[in-house]
Design a protein around this motif. Structure first.
Motif, PDB file in Angstrom:
ATOM      1  N   GLY A  84       5.671   3.459   7.982  1.00 18.69           N
ATOM      2  CA  GLY A  84       4.696   4.193   9.097  1.00 18.69           C
ATOM      3  C   GLY A  84       3.503   3.204   9.404  1.00 18.69           C
ATOM      4  O   GLY A  84       3.575   1.994   8.938  1.00 18.69           O
ATOM      5  N   ALA A  85       2.770   3.906   9.521  1.00 17.84           N
ATOM      6  CA  ALA A  85       1.387   3.254   9.878  1.00 17.84           C
ATOM      7  C   ALA A  85       0.500   2.436   8.708  1.00 17.84           C
ATOM      8  O   ALA A  85      -0.131   1.498   9.013  1.00 17.84           O
ATOM      9  CB  ALA A  85       0.221   4.304  10.644  1.00 17.84           C
ATOM     10  N   ALA A  86       0.913   2.822   7.730  1.00 15.47           N
ATOM     11  CA  ALA A  86       0.345   2.330   6.325  1.00 15.47           C
ATOM     12  C   ALA A  86       0.953   1.056   6.190  1.00 15.47           C
ATOM     13  O   ALA A  86       0.314   0.485   4.734  1.00 15.47           O
ATOM     14  CB  ALA A  86       0.355   3.257   5.355  1.00 15.47           C
ATOM     15  N   GLU A  87       2.036   0.486   6.847  1.00 18.63           N
ATOM     16  CA  GLU A  87       2.643  -0.722   6.392  1.00 18.63           C
ATOM     17  C   GLU A  87       1.334  -1.766   6.581  1.00 18.63           C
ATOM     18  O   GLU A  87       0.753  -1.786   7.763  1.00 18.63           O
ATOM     19  CB  GLU A  87       3.750  -0.850   7.392  1.00 18.63           C
ATOM     20  N   LEU A  88       1.344  -2.671   5.777  1.00 22.13           N
ATOM     21  CA  LEU A  88       0.314  -3.755   6.268  1.00 22.13           C
ATOM     22  C   LEU A  88       0.656  -4.802   7.319  1.00 22.13           C
ATOM     23  O   LEU A  88       2.110  -4.860   7.427  1.00 22.13           O
ATOM     24  CB  LEU A  88       0.103  -4.617   4.918  1.00 22.13           C
ATOM     25  N   LEU A 106       0.885  -1.260   0.002  1.00 21.19           N
ATOM     26  CA  LEU A 106      -0.019  -0.196   0.192  1.00 21.19           C
ATOM     27  C   LEU A 106       0.867   1.298  -0.037  1.00 21.19           C
ATOM     28  O   LEU A 106       0.381   2.338  -0.738  1.00 21.19           O
ATOM     29  CB  LEU A 106      -0.973  -0.037   1.310  1.00 21.19           C
ATOM     30  N   THR A 107       1.810   1.244   0.836  1.00 24.27           N
ATOM     31  CA  THR A 107       2.905   2.579   0.991  1.00 24.27           C
ATOM     32  C   THR A 107       3.503   2.685  -0.456  1.00 24.27           C
ATOM     33  O   THR A 107       3.536   3.800  -1.148  1.00 24.27           O
ATOM     34  CB  THR A 107       3.948   2.157   1.891  1.00 24.27           C
TER      35      THR A 107
END
Lengths: 180, 560
Positions: B277-281, B227-228
Motif C-alpha cells: 500500500g501507500a506506506a511502502e517506502l 515501515l509496513t
C-alpha cells in the motif's frame, strides 16, 4: 444531558440531540429506540432475523475482533469501541482496521475513558463521534480537536504518509525572536 | 546529519505549544495526575525521587555542536550544571522544575531537538551504533532508515498506548555495536547478492525482569517494506500483548507465549494486508533523507602520518589512549575518537558537565565536522578526526578529564542512575560503580585484563543492562538492606548472551572483593589472549563461583 461530540468537516461539534442509547447489559430491545448493543446480544438478535442491522448499532470491547463485523459493516449505522482506560490503546487499532480493512463507512464512536487529550489521535484512527467521559465538560473537550495534530505516518483519515502527500525537504528561515 | 525541514520544525514547535497547555492545565488542577502522567511521559518528563527528570531524545545518538551547546545551556540554566548520558543514547537532566519544562522544550525545538516519546508505552528513541556512517567494518549506513523510523513512529496515532515501552535498534556492521538483540525489534541491515538492501527482523528482545534475546522473525526483507513490517508487528502487539500485568506486557512475553513461529505467522498475515500500500517506502524519500547523511568533505590524507607515528613512539600515555579510545574509520587517515565519561571515582558514568559539553562542541567544530555521537556505553564520540590531529586533541581532552584510556575495559562501567535519583531503583548503583572504579584504577592492570564490560543496574528494570555485561551487577533489596547479585558471561554484539548468576548476593562493601576474585580466577585460567567472557564460556561459571565463595567462606570463618 449527554456528552457526545461528533465530527463535522473534521471539526468537533456538540451533538445535543444524539439519538443513540448505549446498552451494556440485557435490555428489552425495541425498534423504536436506536441502541448500541453489546456484540453477543446484537449477534443473537441478528440471528433471529429481526432486522437489527439497519436500526441498532453494536459496540466492541477491546478483546473483540473487528473482523467479525467485516462482512456486514456496510449495513451497520454505528459501531462503538470501548476504551476501558484511556491508556489502553487497543481500540485505536480496531478503529483503524474497521476503516481501512473492513470498509466501515458509518459512525465510529469512542466510548469509555474518552478524554480531551486523546481526541485528535482518535480522529486520526477513524473515529467520528466521541462519548466524552461523563464527569468531563464537553466544551473543554472540544478544544482537543483544535490543538496539535501533525503526524508523519499515514492514518485512517490520512491514507498516505507524509512523504507521499507533502513535498519534503523545504527549509523555512529560522524564525526571529519577534516572530516567536 | 539529518536537517529538519519546515514540517519537522513546525511539528516540534506545535508539540511544545501543546505540552505548555497541558502543563498549565496540570498546574491549575484541570488535569489530574493520572490523566497527566502519560502526557508528561511522552514528553520525556519523569517524576523521580527528589525532582522531575527530563529525558531528551538524541536520535540514534547524533548531535551537532550547536545542539550540544543547547544541552549545555539547559544543564547550566535549568539543572545543576550537568547532564547524564543514558544507555539509550539520550541525555537526562535530573533536577528539573515541571513549570520550566515547556521553556526547555522550546529551547530544544528551536535547535531541532525534542523529548517526544523518550518515555511512556510507545515507540522510544530509535538507536544505532555510535560509529554509524564512519566505521570501517560497516556494511550499509543505517542512519537514513533510523531517521525514517524516527519520523514514522513520532506521534503515530495508532501506537501511542501500547501495552508497554517499545525499543527499536538498527545496526549494519560486522560486529553489532548497538545491542540489537536486546531490543523489542532488532534490525540488521545488509546487502543481498545484487546489492539490494535487506533487513533481518528480530523481535522479542528485552532485559528487565525477564531477560530475553530477540529471535529472527524474517530474513531478507526488502528495505521498502520496513515501515509496513514494523507496523504489522506493532499492530499484532498492540492488539494481543498482555495488559493485565505490567511485568508481562513487553512484546517478548507475547512472542514467547505464542512461540516465535506462530508469532511470525501472525505478523506475516497482517503484513500481507498492508505490504503493497501507500506506506511502502519510496526511493525518493530514502534518498532525500540519505542525502543529509552523505559524507562530509574529508581531506585526502595519507594513511600514515609521520607526526602521529612519532608521538606514538614518544609518549606511551598517548599510545595507550590511541589503542583504547580510537576506532578505525572508513576513510584513510581518519579515526573516530571515544571520549570516556568514566574518569573513575570523580564522576558517575555518563555524567558530563555543561562546561565539558561546550568544550567538546568546540573540539568537534575545530577538529571534526561539527558532529558528536553518543555511544550506548554512555561515552561521547568525535566521529571524524584526522590522525595528524590526534595528539593535540588528546592533550585538550586530558584537560577536560575526558581522556581516560579505559574504553571497553573494566572501569568503562555502564550504570543506571540508581537509587540516588530514580524512584524505581531499590538500590544505589553509583556507589558500587565508584567503589569498583576506585579499587581497579591501575591502568596497567586494566589493560592486562583486556576487553571486559561491567554493567550495573540498581533494580530489576535493568537500565544498566547488567544481563549483557561480561560481569553484571544487579542491586536487590532484602528487608530494606542493599545487596548486589553478580552474573558473569553476558555479552552484547553478534555473539550476544545473557549472564548467569554465580551465587548469593553480596553486601555493597563486599562487591569489589568479589570482583577481584573473579578477575584473579580469570587470570589464572585464561589461555593466551582469551578475553574474560571466552574463559567463562569455556569453563562455565563453576571455577569462578568456587573461588569467589570459597574465599568468602574463609573470611567468615576467620571473622568468627
Amino acid at each position: 444531558m449527554n456528552n457526545i461530540i461528533g465530527l463535522v468537516n473534521g471539526g468537533g461539534v456538540y451533538l445535543a440531540d444524539d439519538q443513540w442509547t448505549f446498552v451494556d447489559d440485557e435490555v428489552w430491545v425495541t425498534k423504536s429506540r436506536p441502541m448500541i448493543l453489546p456484540l453477543d446480544q446484537w449477534q443473537k438478535l441478528d440471528e433471529s432475523g429481526t432486522g437489527v442491522r439497519s436500526i441498532h448499532g453494536v459496540w466492541l470491547g477491546p478483546d473483540d475482533d473487528p473482523a467479525v463485523l467485516g462482512p456486514i459493516s456496510g449495513e451497520l449505522p454505528i459501531i462503538a469501541l470501548q476504551f476501558p482506560s484511556f491508556r489502553d490503546g487497543r481500540a485505536y487499532s480496531q478503529a483503524n482496521l474497521l476503516r481501512t480493512r473492513y470498509g466501515f463507512k458509518g459512525d465510529l464512536r469512542a466510548i469509555g475513558d474518552v478524554l480531551r487529550d486523546q481526541l485528535a489521535l482518535m480522529r486520526h484512527c477513524g473515529f467520528t463521534s466521541f462519548a466524552i467521559r461523563a464527569d468531563k465538560c464537553v466544551s473543554d473537550a472540544l478544544k482537543g480537536f483544535d490543538g496539535y495534530d501533525m503526524i508523519y505516518a499515514r492514518s485512517a483519515t490520512t491514507p498516505e504518509p507524509l512523504y507521499r502527500r507533502y513535498n519534503r525537504g523545504h527549509q523555512l528561515a529560522t524564525p526571529t525572536e519577534e516572530e516567536r | 546529519m539529518y536537517n529538519y525541514d519546515s514540517y519537522d520544525r513546525a511539528l516540534v514547535q506545535a508539540r511544545v505549544h501543546q505540552f505548555r497547555d497541558q502543563v498549565s492545565r496540570r498546574v491549575n488542577g484541570e488535569l489530574s495526575e493520572e490523566e497527566f502522567l502519560p502526557l508528561r511521559l511522552q514528553n520525556g518528563v519523569y517524576l523521580q525521587r527528589h525532582a522531575y527528570m527530563l529525558r531528551v531524545a538524541i536520535p540514534y545518538g547524533t548531535l551537532s555542536s550547536d545542539q550540544l551547546r543547547t544541552l549545555a545551556l539547559i544543564a547550566d540554566e535549568y539543572d545543576r550544571g550537568y547532564g547524564h548520558f543514558s544507555t539509550r543514547q539520550n541525555i537526562q537532566f535530573n533536577w528539573i522544575e515541571l513549570e520550566q519544562v515547556p521553556d526547555i522544550l522550546q529551547r530544544l525545538a528551536d535547535n531541532d531537538m525534542h523529548a517526544i516519546q523518550t518515555s511512556g508505552n510507545c515507540v522510544r528513541n530509535i538507536t544505532t551504533e555510535a560509529f554509524a556512517g564512519v566505521a570501517e567494518d560497516e556494511l550499509i549506513d543505517p542512519r537514513p532508515l533510523a531517521e525514517i523510523m524516527r519520523q514514522w513512529s513520532t506521534v503515530n496515532p495508532e501506537f501511542l498506548f501500547l501495552p508497554r515501552k517499545f525499543k527499536i535498534a538498527i545496526s549494519s556492521s560486522e560486529s553489532d555495536r548497538a545491542a540489537v538483540r536486546s531490543h523489542d525489534i532488532g534490525l540488521y541491515l545488509y546487502s543481498g547478492d545484487s546489492g539490494e538492501m535487506f533487513l533481518r527482523v528480530m523481535v522479542g528482545g528485552g532485559l528487565g525482569r525477564t531477560p530475553i534475546l530477540n529471535e529472527i522473525v524474517r530474513e531478507a526483507l526488502p528495505w521498502q517494506h520496513l515501515l509496513t513490517y514494523v507496523e504489522a508487528i506493532l499492530r499484532v502487539y498492540n492488539r494481543h500483548g498482555r495488559r493485565d500485568n505490567k511485568y508481562k506486557a513487553r512484546i517478548k512475553i507475547l512472542v514467547r507465549a505464542l512461540g516465535v513461529e506462530a508469532f511470525a505467522e501472525e505478523v506475516e498475515r497482517e503484513w500481507e494486508q498492508i505490504r503493497d500500500g501507500a506506506a511502502e517506502l519510496t526511493k525518493e524519500e530514502y534518498f532525500r533523507v540519505a542525502r543529509d547523511f552523505s559524507a562530509p568533505d574529508y581531506e585526502k590524507v595519507d594513511a600514515v602520518d609521520m607526526d602521529f607515528g612519532a608521538w606514538l613512539a614518544r609518549d606511551s600515555g598517548f599510545a595507550i589512549w590511541v589503542q583504547n579510545n580510537t576506532q578505525a574509520h572508513k576513510v584513510k587517515g581518519y579515526v573516530s575518537v571515544v571520549l570516556s565519561t568514566k574518569p573513575g571515582a570523580s564522576a558517575p558514568p555518563g555524567d558530563v558537565t555543561g562546561d565539558q559539553m561546550r568544550s567538546v562542541a568546540e573540539l568537534a567544530d575545530h577538529y571534526g565536522f561539527g558532529e558528536i555521537r553518543v555511544a550506548h556505553e554512555q561515552n561521547l564520540v568525535l566521529p571524524d578526526i584526522r590522525k595528524t590531529d590526534l595528539y593535540s586533541l588528546w592533550r585538550k581532552l586530558q584537560e577536560l578529564n575526558l581522556a581516560t584510556p579505559n574504553i571497553g575495559l573494566l572501569t568503562d562501567v555502564i550504570a543506571c542512575p540508581g537509587g540516588d535519583y530514580c524512584s524505581l531503583a531499590n538500590t544505589r548503583s553509583l556507589p558500587v560503580a565508584r567503589d569498583i572504579q576506585q579499587r581497579f584504577d591501575d591502568l596497567d592492570f586494566l589493560h592486562d585484563l583486556g576487553a571486559l564490560s561491567l554493567n550495573i543496574s540498581g533494580c530489576m528494570n535493568a537500565c544498566g543492562h547488567h544481563h549483557i555485561g561480561n560481569i553484571g551487577i544487579l542491586g536487590v533489596s532484602k528487608n530494606g538492606e542493599e545487596f548486589f547479585q553478580i552474573t558473569i558471561g553476558g555479552a552484547q554484539g553478534e555473539d550476544s548472551s545473557l549472564g548467569k548468576v554465580i551465587g548469593p548476593a553480596f553486601k555493597v562493601e563486599e562487591v569489589p572483593d568479589a570482583i577481584d576474585r573473579l578477575l584473579s580466577t580469570y587470570l589464572r585460567y585464561r589461555e593466551l589472549d582469551e578475553p574474560f567472557v571466552e574463559t567463562v564460556r569455556r569453563l562455565g561459571i563453576g571455577p569462578f563461583k568456587d573461588e569467589v565463595y570459597r574465599k568468602l567462606q574463609n573470611h567468615k570463618e576467620l571473622a568468627q
